[in-house]
Design an enzyme around this catalytic site. Structure first.
Site, PDB file in Angstrom:
ATOM      1  N   ASN A 199     -50.829   8.567 -50.425  1.00  0.00           N
ATOM      2  CA  ASN A 199     -51.486   9.649 -51.152  1.00  0.00           C
ATOM      3  C   ASN A 199     -52.962   9.692 -50.784  1.00  0.00           C
ATOM      4  O   ASN A 199     -53.509   8.706 -50.297  1.00  0.00           O
ATOM      5  CB  ASN A 199     -51.347   9.400 -52.666  1.00  0.00           C
ATOM      6  CG  ASN A 199     -51.339  10.693 -53.465  1.00  0.00           C
ATOM      7  OD1 ASN A 199     -50.649  11.642 -53.117  1.00  0.00           O
ATOM      8  ND2 ASN A 199     -52.107  10.740 -54.550  1.00  0.00           N
ATOM      9  N   THR A 255     -48.323  12.614 -54.977  1.00  0.00           N
ATOM     10  CA  THR A 255     -48.303  12.964 -56.399  1.00  0.00           C
ATOM     11  C   THR A 255     -49.399  12.233 -57.147  1.00  0.00           C
ATOM     12  O   THR A 255     -49.719  11.084 -56.827  1.00  0.00           O
ATOM     13  CB  THR A 255     -46.928  12.680 -57.041  1.00  0.00           C
ATOM     14  OG1 THR A 255     -47.036  12.893 -58.464  1.00  0.00           O
ATOM     15  CG2 THR A 255     -46.442  11.265 -56.794  1.00  0.00           C
ATOM     16  N   ASP A 282     -40.138  23.770 -54.282  1.00  0.00           N
ATOM     17  CA  ASP A 282     -40.133  24.576 -53.058  1.00  0.00           C
ATOM     18  C   ASP A 282     -38.858  24.431 -52.238  1.00  0.00           C
ATOM     19  O   ASP A 282     -38.682  25.106 -51.224  1.00  0.00           O
ATOM     20  CB  ASP A 282     -41.360  24.244 -52.193  1.00  0.00           C
ATOM     21  CG  ASP A 282     -41.506  22.739 -51.912  1.00  0.00           C
ATOM     22  OD1 ASP A 282     -40.470  22.040 -51.811  1.00  0.00           O
ATOM     23  OD2 ASP A 282     -42.658  22.266 -51.782  1.00  0.00           O
ATOM     24  N   PRO A 324     -50.269  25.109 -52.107  1.00  0.00           N
ATOM     25  CA  PRO A 324     -51.303  24.284 -52.762  1.00  0.00           C
ATOM     26  C   PRO A 324     -50.704  23.328 -53.766  1.00  0.00           C
ATOM     27  O   PRO A 324     -49.647  23.603 -54.339  1.00  0.00           O
ATOM     28  CB  PRO A 324     -52.186  25.326 -53.481  1.00  0.00           C
ATOM     29  CG  PRO A 324     -51.353  26.550 -53.599  1.00  0.00           C
ATOM     30  CD  PRO A 324     -50.355  26.522 -52.476  1.00  0.00           C
ATOM     31  N   ASP A 325     -51.394  22.190 -53.987  1.00  0.00           N
ATOM     32  CA  ASP A 325     -50.934  21.317 -55.070  1.00  0.00           C
ATOM     33  C   ASP A 325     -51.528  21.827 -56.384  1.00  0.00           C
ATOM     34  O   ASP A 325     -52.036  22.953 -56.438  1.00  0.00           O
ATOM     35  CB  ASP A 325     -51.252  19.837 -54.778  1.00  0.00           C
ATOM     36  CG  ASP A 325     -52.736  19.509 -54.789  1.00  0.00           C
ATOM     37  OD1 ASP A 325     -53.539  20.388 -55.166  1.00  0.00           O
ATOM     38  OD2 ASP A 325     -53.106  18.384 -54.428  1.00  0.00           O
ATOM     39  N   PHE A 326     -51.454  21.042 -57.428  1.00  0.00           N
ATOM     40  CA  PHE A 326     -51.901  21.527 -58.744  1.00  0.00           C
ATOM     41  C   PHE A 326     -53.300  21.056 -59.096  1.00  0.00           C
ATOM     42  O   PHE A 326     -54.114  21.824 -59.588  1.00  0.00           O
ATOM     43  CB  PHE A 326     -50.917  21.057 -59.832  1.00  0.00           C
ATOM     44  CG  PHE A 326     -49.555  21.662 -59.650  1.00  0.00           C
ATOM     45  CD1 PHE A 326     -49.245  22.881 -60.229  1.00  0.00           C
ATOM     46  CD2 PHE A 326     -48.593  21.033 -58.866  1.00  0.00           C
ATOM     47  CE1 PHE A 326     -48.007  23.460 -60.037  1.00  0.00           C
ATOM     48  CE2 PHE A 326     -47.358  21.603 -58.665  1.00  0.00           C
ATOM     49  CZ  PHE A 326     -47.062  22.819 -59.255  1.00  0.00           C
ATOM     50  N   ARG A 327     -53.581  19.773 -58.852  1.00  0.00           N
ATOM     51  CA  ARG A 327     -54.764  19.178 -59.465  1.00  0.00           C
ATOM     52  C   ARG A 327     -55.889  18.825 -58.507  1.00  0.00           C
ATOM     53  O   ARG A 327     -56.918  18.306 -58.953  1.00  0.00           O
ATOM     54  CB  ARG A 327     -54.356  17.931 -60.274  1.00  0.00           C
ATOM     55  CG  ARG A 327     -53.490  18.311 -61.441  1.00  0.00           C
ATOM     56  CD  ARG A 327     -53.004  17.179 -62.285  1.00  0.00           C
ATOM     57  NE  ARG A 327     -52.137  17.726 -63.319  1.00  0.00           N
ATOM     58  CZ  ARG A 327     -50.860  18.036 -63.154  1.00  0.00           C
ATOM     59  NH1 ARG A 327     -50.277  17.823 -61.969  1.00  0.00           N
ATOM     60  NH2 ARG A 327     -50.152  18.570 -64.134  1.00  0.00           N
ATOM     61  N   HIS A 366     -37.966  18.881 -61.600  1.00  0.00           N
ATOM     62  CA  HIS A 366     -38.550  20.035 -62.274  1.00  0.00           C
ATOM     63  C   HIS A 366     -37.840  21.327 -61.891  1.00  0.00           C
ATOM     64  O   HIS A 366     -38.417  22.406 -61.976  1.00  0.00           O
ATOM     65  CB  HIS A 366     -40.053  20.116 -61.978  1.00  0.00           C
ATOM     66  CG  HIS A 366     -40.826  18.948 -62.530  1.00  0.00           C
ATOM     67  ND1 HIS A 366     -42.139  18.691 -62.236  1.00  0.00           N
ATOM     68  CD2 HIS A 366     -40.448  17.958 -63.394  1.00  0.00           C
ATOM     69  CE1 HIS A 366     -42.541  17.594 -62.876  1.00  0.00           C
ATOM     70  NE2 HIS A 366     -41.524  17.127 -63.571  1.00  0.00           N
ATOM     71  N   GLN A 407     -40.670  16.387 -57.644  1.00  0.00           N
ATOM     72  CA  GLN A 407     -41.182  17.259 -58.711  1.00  0.00           C
ATOM     73  C   GLN A 407     -41.338  18.676 -58.180  1.00  0.00           C
ATOM     74  O   GLN A 407     -41.685  19.583 -58.916  1.00  0.00           O
ATOM     75  CB  GLN A 407     -42.565  16.766 -59.166  1.00  0.00           C
ATOM     76  CG  GLN A 407     -42.545  15.395 -59.762  1.00  0.00           C
ATOM     77  CD  GLN A 407     -43.965  14.835 -59.944  1.00  0.00           C
ATOM     78  OE1 GLN A 407     -44.536  14.890 -61.014  1.00  0.00           O
ATOM     79  NE2 GLN A 407     -44.526  14.287 -58.891  1.00  0.00           N
ATOM     80  N   ASN A 408     -41.139  18.828 -56.867  1.00  0.00           N
ATOM     81  CA  ASN A 408     -41.455  20.115 -56.252  1.00  0.00           C
ATOM     82  C   ASN A 408     -40.331  21.131 -56.440  1.00  0.00           C
ATOM     83  O   ASN A 408     -39.160  20.774 -56.537  1.00  0.00           O
ATOM     84  CB  ASN A 408     -41.755  19.919 -54.766  1.00  0.00           C
ATOM     85  CG  ASN A 408     -42.951  19.005 -54.562  1.00  0.00           C
ATOM     86  OD1 ASN A 408     -43.686  18.745 -55.517  1.00  0.00           O
ATOM     87  ND2 ASN A 408     -43.147  18.522 -53.360  1.00  0.00           N
TER      88      ASN A 408
HETATM   89  P1  OAD Z   1     -50.766  17.141 -58.322  1.00  0.00           P
HETATM   90  O1  OAD Z   1     -51.520  18.324 -57.823  1.00  0.00           O
HETATM   91  O2  OAD Z   1     -51.027  16.679 -59.695  1.00  0.00           O
HETATM   92  O3  OAD Z   1     -51.025  15.895 -57.349  1.00  0.00           O
HETATM   93  C1  OAD Z   1     -50.911  16.014 -55.958  1.00  0.00           C
HETATM   94  C2  OAD Z   1     -51.436  14.719 -55.333  1.00  0.00           C
HETATM   95  O4  OAD Z   1     -51.213  14.777 -53.941  1.00  0.00           O
HETATM   96  C3  OAD Z   1     -52.921  14.495 -55.539  1.00  0.00           C
HETATM   97  O5  OAD Z   1     -53.127  13.156 -55.862  1.00  0.00           O
HETATM   98  C4  OAD Z   1     -53.537  14.823 -54.172  1.00  0.00           C
HETATM   99  O6  OAD Z   1     -54.683  14.059 -53.888  1.00  0.00           O
HETATM  100  C5  OAD Z   1     -52.422  14.443 -53.248  1.00  0.00           C
HETATM  101  N1  OAD Z   1     -52.350  15.188 -51.987  1.00  0.00           N
HETATM  102  C6  OAD Z   1     -52.541  16.507 -51.759  1.00  0.00           C
HETATM  103  N2  OAD Z   1     -52.259  16.825 -50.481  1.00  0.00           N
HETATM  104  C7  OAD Z   1     -51.903  15.660 -49.869  1.00  0.00           C
HETATM  105  C8  OAD Z   1     -51.488  15.309 -48.548  1.00  0.00           C
HETATM  106  N3  OAD Z   1     -51.364  16.218 -47.580  1.00  0.00           N
HETATM  107  N4  OAD Z   1     -51.188  14.016 -48.303  1.00  0.00           N
HETATM  108  C9  OAD Z   1     -51.294  13.072 -49.283  1.00  0.00           C
HETATM  109  N5  OAD Z   1     -51.669  13.345 -50.544  1.00  0.00           N
HETATM  110  C10 OAD Z   1     -51.965  14.620 -50.841  1.00  0.00           C
HETATM  111  O7  OAD Z   1     -49.220  17.454 -58.095  1.00  0.00           O
HETATM  112  P2  OAD Z   1     -47.947  16.718 -58.736  1.00  0.00           P
HETATM  113  O8  OAD Z   1     -48.212  15.283 -58.951  1.00  0.00           O
HETATM  114  O9  OAD Z   1     -46.783  17.100 -57.921  1.00  0.00           O
HETATM  115  O10 OAD Z   1     -45.079  20.918 -62.792  1.00  0.00           O
HETATM  116  O11 OAD Z   1     -47.860  17.457 -60.144  1.00  0.00           O
HETATM  117  C11 OAD Z   1     -46.811  17.192 -61.018  1.00  0.00           C
HETATM  118  C12 OAD Z   1     -46.402  18.403 -61.798  1.00  0.00           C
HETATM  119  O12 OAD Z   1     -47.553  19.001 -62.402  1.00  0.00           O
HETATM  120  C13 OAD Z   1     -45.802  19.492 -60.963  1.00  0.00           C
HETATM  121  O13 OAD Z   1     -44.443  19.310 -60.723  1.00  0.00           O
HETATM  122  C14 OAD Z   1     -46.070  20.732 -61.770  1.00  0.00           C
HETATM  123  C15 OAD Z   1     -47.417  20.427 -62.361  1.00  0.00           C
HETATM  124  O14 OAD Z   1     -47.630  20.910 -63.667  1.00  0.00           O
HETATM  125  C16 OAD Z   1     -44.425  22.117 -62.780  1.00  0.00           C
HETATM  126  O15 OAD Z   1     -44.606  22.967 -61.964  1.00  0.00           O
HETATM  127  C17 OAD Z   1     -43.465  22.325 -63.851  1.00  0.00           C
END
Ligand code: OAD
Ligand code: ZN
Length: 374
Positions: A298, A274, A180, A104-107, A197, A177-178
């Protein structure tokens, strides 16, 4: 130091500038043709109008000429790659590139990690990556790390696309930033990858600083009878923390070196998956020269890719050109492409436009050349 995410303020297009004032003065002059000095007024008005027209033309032309892309879409990017042959492509990625791998992503509301930490009893979901919180109570972090530990995960087509860029000698660096490690699993040389990160590749005892490798932490995280890993050194009972960067922790030293060395040479920036809200990573997009094309693939716009550029085609009017030149409104980008959608679909479409689709599919079918986790 990583700072808390800040939402990016969406700048508003100034519309007043489009209203213009010459219409009023035109009318006044026409209604009073016989008043003293009207011919001077006419001359003055027409001089101002012609000057304005010239400025518009110059501004419009200068934007058109200075744009490195024919169209602000994937076709424009593909054409740029084919004709300008960039060899120092920088790729920047975030959690969205790995959601298709099941992480899963974060936000993202609903599926993102930060919406799903209720059972961890945290005041703020981001505490899970806070050093002060971790020192007090490392259990929530390890509970999450165990739940998410990438077992049998596979790189996504977007990861393979970056590997293909490397194979073709076009990749300068992959800033991710990943944590994994899918960048390495897909076979990209570790010198080409800047894990901003950190990652699980190594871990450190918080007390004696003894280092542990990936195999050690993997064994621990996969053992259901264990939660917090402790140092194995005699007389040390320190908690062993994977070398992933928490909020308030310094980023790897290499990170800043890479920025200074790489970004001035970048000839194409590709950003994928991101939200571009975590600093300092998010600001890297502004480190490339101002005429270098930038592509974001994105599900939603992010960072400087918000604004009136979605959909690709440039619809610049001379007024917008003027605004861009003279700062009268939002800066109309002439080198940014926002491609809305999934990373995998985006890279497959781009690969097809480049005639690389068969090669990419072949790589994907072959699977990852390495297995880091065993
Ligand atoms: P976010 O969860 O903030 O953003 C992920 C983005 O990817 C969002 O804009 C989603 O809409 C988009 N997204 C998700 N799945 C997708 C897909 N299959 N294709 C295209 N877009 C997709 O994640 P990051 O930006 O990576 O820090 O977050 C940055 C940092 O915040 C992470 O490195 C983490 C977190 O706190 C640490 O773990 C230290
Ligand atoms: Zn120790």
């Amino acid at each position: 130091i990583m700072s808390d995410p800040k939402s990016v303020v969406n700048r508003k297009v100034t519309t007043e500038a489009e209203q213009g004032v010459s219409g009023d003065s035109d009318e006044t002059v026409k209604e009073n043709p016989g008043r003293p000095g009207s011919s001077k007024m006419d001359a003055f008005t027409s001089m101002v109008e012609s000057l304005g027209q010239t400025l518009k033309e110059v501004a419009s032309e200068s934007i058109r000429c200075s744009s490195p892309l024919k169209t602000l879409d994937l076709d424009g990017i593909a054409e740029y790659i084919k004709t300008k042959k960039p060899k120092n492509i920088i790729v920047m990625t975030g959690a969205g590139i790995s959601t298709a791998a099941g992480i899963p992503d974060f936000r993202t509301p609903g599926s993102g990690l930060y919406s799903n930490l209720a059972e961890y009893d945290l005041e703020d979901p981001q505490d899970i990556f806070c050093m002060d919180f971790f020192r007090e109570n490392p259990k929530p972090f390890f509970k999450l790390a165990k739940a998410l530990f990438p077992k049998n995960i596979k790189p996504t087509p977007a990861h393979y696309f970056v590997r293909l860029l490397e194979k073709k000698g076009l990749l300068l660096r992959w800033f991710t930033q990943n944590i994994d490690s899918l960048e390495l699993l897909v076979g990209v040389n570790k010198e080409k990858v800047m894990a901003a990160h950190g990652s699980h590749a190594s871990s450190t005892c918080l007390k004696c600083k003894k280092k542990y490798d990936l195999a050690w932490i993997t064994k621990h995280l996969e053992d259901p009878s264990k939660l917090v890993p402790y140092c194995e050194k005699a007389d040390c009972d320190g908690v062993v923390k994977p070398d992933i960067i928490f909020f308030s922790e310094a980023l790897p030293r290499d990170f800043f070196k890479r920025i200074v060395e790489d970004f001035p040479c970048c000839d194409l920036l590709i950003v994928m998956g991101t939200s571009l809200v975590v600093q300092p990573f998010a600001s890297l997009v502004d480190e490339v020269d101002s005429e270098i094309p930038r592509l974001l693939i994105n599900r939603e716009p992010a960072g400087p890719f918000r604004g009136p550029i979605e959909g690709g085609r440039t619809t610049r009017s001379s007024k917008k050109a003027l605004e861009a030149c003279y700062g009268l409104g939002i800066k109309q980008s002439n080198r940014d492409v926002f491609h809305r959608g999934d990373c995998d679909d985006g890279v497959l479409a781009l690969a097809e436009k480049l005639g690389w689709d068969e090669e990419l599919e072949q790589m994907i079918n072959q699977g990852p050349p390495t297995n880091l986790l065993l």
